[in-house]
Design an enzyme around this catalytic site. Structure first.
Site, short mmCIF file in Angstrom:
data_model
loop_
_atom_site.label_atom_id
_atom_site.label_comp_id
_atom_site.label_asym_id
_atom_site.label_seq_id
_atom_site.Cartn_x
_atom_site.Cartn_y
_atom_site.Cartn_z
N HIS A 182 57.62 61.43 44.70
CA HIS A 182 58.91 60.99 45.22
C HIS A 182 60.01 61.99 44.90
CE1 HIS A 182 58.63 59.70 41.05
NE2 HIS A 182 59.93 59.90 41.00
N HIS B 260 69.48 50.16 31.63
CA HIS B 260 68.57 50.83 30.71
C HIS B 260 68.45 52.32 31.04
CE1 HIS B 260 64.80 51.07 28.22
NE2 HIS B 260 64.56 52.06 29.05
N GLU B 261 68.19 52.63 32.31
CA GLU B 261 67.97 54.03 32.70
C GLU B 261 69.27 54.85 32.57
OE1 GLU B 261 64.95 55.11 33.08
OE2 GLU B 261 64.08 53.10 33.03
N HIS C 211 69.53 56.09 29.15
CA HIS C 211 68.76 57.32 28.91
C HIS C 211 69.53 58.55 29.38
CE1 HIS C 211 65.12 55.64 27.38
NE2 HIS C 211 64.72 55.08 28.51
N MET D 185 67.88 49.03 25.50
CA MET D 185 67.10 50.26 25.48
C MET D 185 65.67 50.03 25.00
SD MET D 185 69.12 52.18 26.89
CE MET D 185 67.99 53.57 26.93
#
Ligand SMILES: [Zn+2]
Ligand SMILES: [Zn+2]
Length: 601
Positions: free
Chosen positions: A264, A312-313, A316, A330
């Protein structure tokens, strides 16, 4: 105001009642079901080994056998053999596998047995983030980050000053890496290489949902709304602000989000189909979502909440590693049971260790008192503290030591009929005979009708509003810097420049000695540690039963009766030395104006 609070309460109750989210790994489109690839299930030690390698528990470069504490090796081996566990070609059990399994069990909150049992299998098959928990590069002390750039490095220490709280969440050996070099190289790096020394060096970040990466399951509006909300949640607890940018060249976009399946979006990692890995993030850059997953809007009661995964992402991308606490956003596995999730204390401390805490001056601060009837018919007096900055306000929950989620809110939304640019002062005259709330702005003031949650155009005494301050409070003329009502002596204290005007509410006139210098009425405990004049806000706190004076990023607390009983030499009304506002009231954060109206309420 009351109506708003009631509505929030009802909404929260509804959210709570909605049953816990259930995770379905198939999409809703039954006609397309045959096209969905399913993620490989972890069923045996071979697939478990692949899982542990993929998420960094087994290090490819790890040539040495791990050392077990004395006496533990025998136990681990026998347990492993009972399970028919993995064995190397030579026939001896793979100690690295057991060691990795134990590490996985430990961070997953499972009994640390080193045995590939059903509980471990189930934990591995849970939906999870694709960012590895352990990173091999970080384990290698020789690894040096390379930069092709020859330009001078920018000094970024202020932005990346790590605190002890965050260090506790990062078990790896910490290494110094230069943020400026990282940013310039634009090299894609996995977010788990976080060392507590990496962060964006600016506070306004641009994001974009890339056109070739839309979700096939949610409308574009839904996707963008959820991402705005997710970014806003980080803004509410840090000085970072986020803005959607659909026009700038792609290389100028700080955070690019997209959905894809299998191979992707030119990414070096493949997605695994429905189940298990649902998204991954790259340091200071891209976030990809597995479009084979069944992502849903918040509180749908099924599927995987895109909001929760996005928060969450984004964590990061901003520099946070996985944090192994079930309350933490997290945490690597998707926990479906908490529909109304929040960014918890440890997450806040971690992001603030990278970007600092929120600061800023306030135009008005006050406790809003209200009477409420309990279900038992008892009338109780409750209050909350409000912080206003220009046209926006935050409700501060003293008990939880944080602002209400979803704040700030426009002043006009909370108090109908007030000027949209906010107010200079708030006064609640509250004694046996009177109960009146006033807001002051410029030379005028308004009386607030708490029952009907709007300003009075005319009150029961036949006075129409807004009125001139000089008419309602003879001897005082606007604009004032700030004001508060002191219940103990039934006087309003108006502050203007370096002077304070004491207004006797019962006699409806200024006290005979007024006005006086602020430094005389409120002397400094420590000489010259005093705001002197031009205050931003003065606030009588019912929690502390004393007055706070705010100016810039500092506050001065007036000595309380308790202080004076402890230390009799303290003069009455004297001011304790200044402290930083953010040390007393936490995380009162601005959000970018483009997301001010994005709220979950
Ligand atoms: Zn993650
Ligand atoms: Zn990707």
């Amino acid at each position: 105001m009351l109506a708003v609070i009631r509505l929030i309460f009802i909404l929260r109750t509804v959210i709570f009642i909605i049953s816990a989210e259930k995770v379905f790994h198939s999409r809703d489109h039954s006609d397309a079901m045959n096209d969905i690839r399913q993620a490989e299930l972890i069923t045996d030690t071979d697939t478990a080994q692949r899982f542990l390698s993929k998420y960094g528990f087994i290090k490819a470069t790890d040539g040495d056998e791990p050392s077990f504490p004395a006496g533990e090796t025998e136990v681990s081996l026998s347990l492993d053999l009972q399970e028919g566990g993995t064995a190397s070609r030579s026939g001896s059990p793979d100690l690295r596998f057991i060691s990795a399994l134990k590490e996985f069990q430990q961070v997953s909150g499972l009994p640390v047995t080193g045995v590939f049992d059903d509980a471990t299998k189930a934990a591995m098959n849970k939906p999870r983030c694709g960012v590895p928990d352990r990173d091999e590069e970080l384990e290698s002390p020789e690894q040096v980050f390379e930069s092709n750039s020859t330009t001078t490095h920018t000094h970024t220490d202020a932005a990346v000053n790590a605190s002890d709280a965050a260090n506790n969440t990062e078990p790896h050996v910490r290494k110094q890496r230069h943020l400026a070099a990282l940013l310039r190289s634009r090299r894609r790096r996995d977010a788990s290489t976080w060392t507590g020394h990496m962060a964006f060096s600016k506070s306004l970040l641009k994001w974009r949902l890339i056109g070739e990466g839309y979700s096939s399951q949610l409308s574009i509006d839904e996707q963008k709304y959820i991402f705005r909300l997710a970014f806003r949640m980080w803004s509410e607890v840090s000085p970072l602000q986020f803005v959607e940018d659909t026009h700038s060249p792609l290389e100028d976009i700080d955070i690019r989000l997209g959905f894809g399946t299998g191979r992707h979006l030119g990414c070096s990692q493949r997605f695994d189909g429905a189940g298990r890995e649902f998204a991954h993030a790259w340091f200071l850059g891209d976030i990809h979502f597995d479009d084979d997953e069944h992502f849903t809007v918040p509180n749908m009661g099924s599927g995987i909440s895109l909001l929760k995964v996005a928060v969450h992402e984004i964590g990061h991308v901003l520099g946070l590693p996985h944090i192994y606490r079930s309350e933490s956003i997290m945490q690597p596995s998707y926990l479906p049971q908490d529909a109304g999730f929040e960014i918890d204390w440890m997450d806040r401390k971690s992001i603030q260790s990278l970007y600092g805490v929120c600061k800023g001056r306030f135009s008005t601060v006050f406790d809003w008192i209200r009477k409420e009837q309990t279900p038992y018919g008892e009338v109780v007096v409750r209050f909350n503290t409000y912080f206003m900055r220009d046209g926006w306000y935050w409700l501060y929950e003293n008990r939880n030591n944080r602002t209400r989620y979803g704040d700030p809110v426009a002043v006009q939304v909370g108090w109908h009929g007030l000027p949209s640019s906010g107010v200079d002062a708030y006064v609640h005259v509250w004694n046996r005979k009177a109960d009146a709330v006033y807001f002051f702005k410029g030379v005028q003031y308004w009386r607030y009708d708490s029952e009907n949650d709007q300003v009075f155009t005319e009150d029961s005494d036949g006075r129409s509003y807004p009125r001139l301050i000089s008419e309602g409070f003879p001897g005082v003329s606007g604009p004032v810097d700030t004001a508060y009502y002191d219940r103990r002596d039934t006087h309003i204290y108006f502050f203007k420049g370096s002077q304070v005007f004491r207004f006797d509410v019962r006699a409806n006139r200024l006290a005979s000695s007024s006005p006086q210098k602020i430094t005389e009425v409120f002397p400094a405990v420590v000489p010259s540690n005093h705001p002197v004049g031009n205050l931003d806000a003065a606030y009588f706190s019912y929690s502390h039963n004393t007055v706070f004076l705010l100016k810039g990023s500092w506050f001065w607390r007036m000595v309380s009766g308790r202080d004076r009983r402890r230390s009799v030499s303290l003069p009455p009304n004297s001011l304790m030395p200044r402290r930083d506002v953010e040390q007393q009231w936490f995380d009162i954060c601005d959000v970018h104006q483009s997301s001010l109206r994005t709220t979950r309420r």
